[in-house]
Enzyme design. Structure first.
Site, PDB file in Angstrom:
ATOM      1  CG  ASP A   1       7.821  -5.240  10.731  1.00 55.76           C
ATOM      2  OD1 ASP A   1       6.684  -5.557  10.329  1.00 55.76           O
ATOM      3  OD2 ASP A   1       8.054  -4.183  11.351  1.00 55.76           O
TER       4      ASP A   1
ATOM      5  CE  LYS B   1       6.804  -0.551  17.053  1.00 59.54           C
ATOM      6  NZ  LYS B   1       6.518  -0.316  15.636  1.00 59.54           N
TER       7      LYS B   1
END
Length: 167
Positions: free
Chosen positions: A50, A124
């Site tokens: 990431d 999310k």
């Protein structure tokens, strides 16, 4: 399990001590390749990285092929939030690792806007506004042949449990 940015040696130690089969590695420093090299030497876990929107297009196109040799599953949010054209261009380069969008993704509409620009999206619950919109975003991603990763931010165990149920 996510390993926060630190020295290559410390990150490798955390990866090895975790003993987990899948590890997400935060990148975005001058030592990105050294970090991944050290972690790969310490574990056979599946690796995901990431970049937290920390690379320019030029950095990403140079780094991703070098990082791919360490067996990456994907690179999450390599470019700045909102740079969908850049993500599309980067994916078209076929650099050896899938490209996922995270910071850009909140709703099903955001997922649709990334069609053809990324291989997958990170959903999310805290960003999507709850279960219903997260499920809509997942349905759109699947309809567009995108991979889906369920993630979390700073939720309590209740929020993470809800995400686990979606997964």
């Amino acid at each position: 399990f996510t390993i926060a940015l630190d020295t290559p040696q410390e990150m490798a130690r955390r990866a090895q001590e975790s003993g987990l089969p899948i590890i997400k590695v935060k990148l975005g420093s001058q030592d990105d390749e050294a970090i991944l090299r050290a972690i790969r030497a310490a574990t056979n876990a599946r690796l995901r990285v990431d970049a937290n929107a920390g690379w320019t297009r030029e950095q990403a196109v140079q780094l991703i092929p070098r990082l791919a040799q360490y067996g990456l599953e994907f690179v999450e949010q390599p470019l700045a939030k909102g740079d969908i054209d850049g993500l599309r261009w980067l994916r078209e380069q076929r650099l050896g690792a899938a490209i996922f969008a995270d910071e850009n993704i909140k709703t099903a509409r955001n997922v649709a806007a990334h069609a053809g620009a990324v291989d997958g999206v990170v959903i999310k619950l805290m960003k999507s506004g709850g279960l219903r919109e997260a499920l809509r975003a997942i349905a759109v991603a699947r309809a567009l042949d995108m991979q889906v990763m369920i993630g979390c931010m700073i939720e309590t165990s209740v929020g993470v449990t809800a995400a686990a149920h979606i997964a």
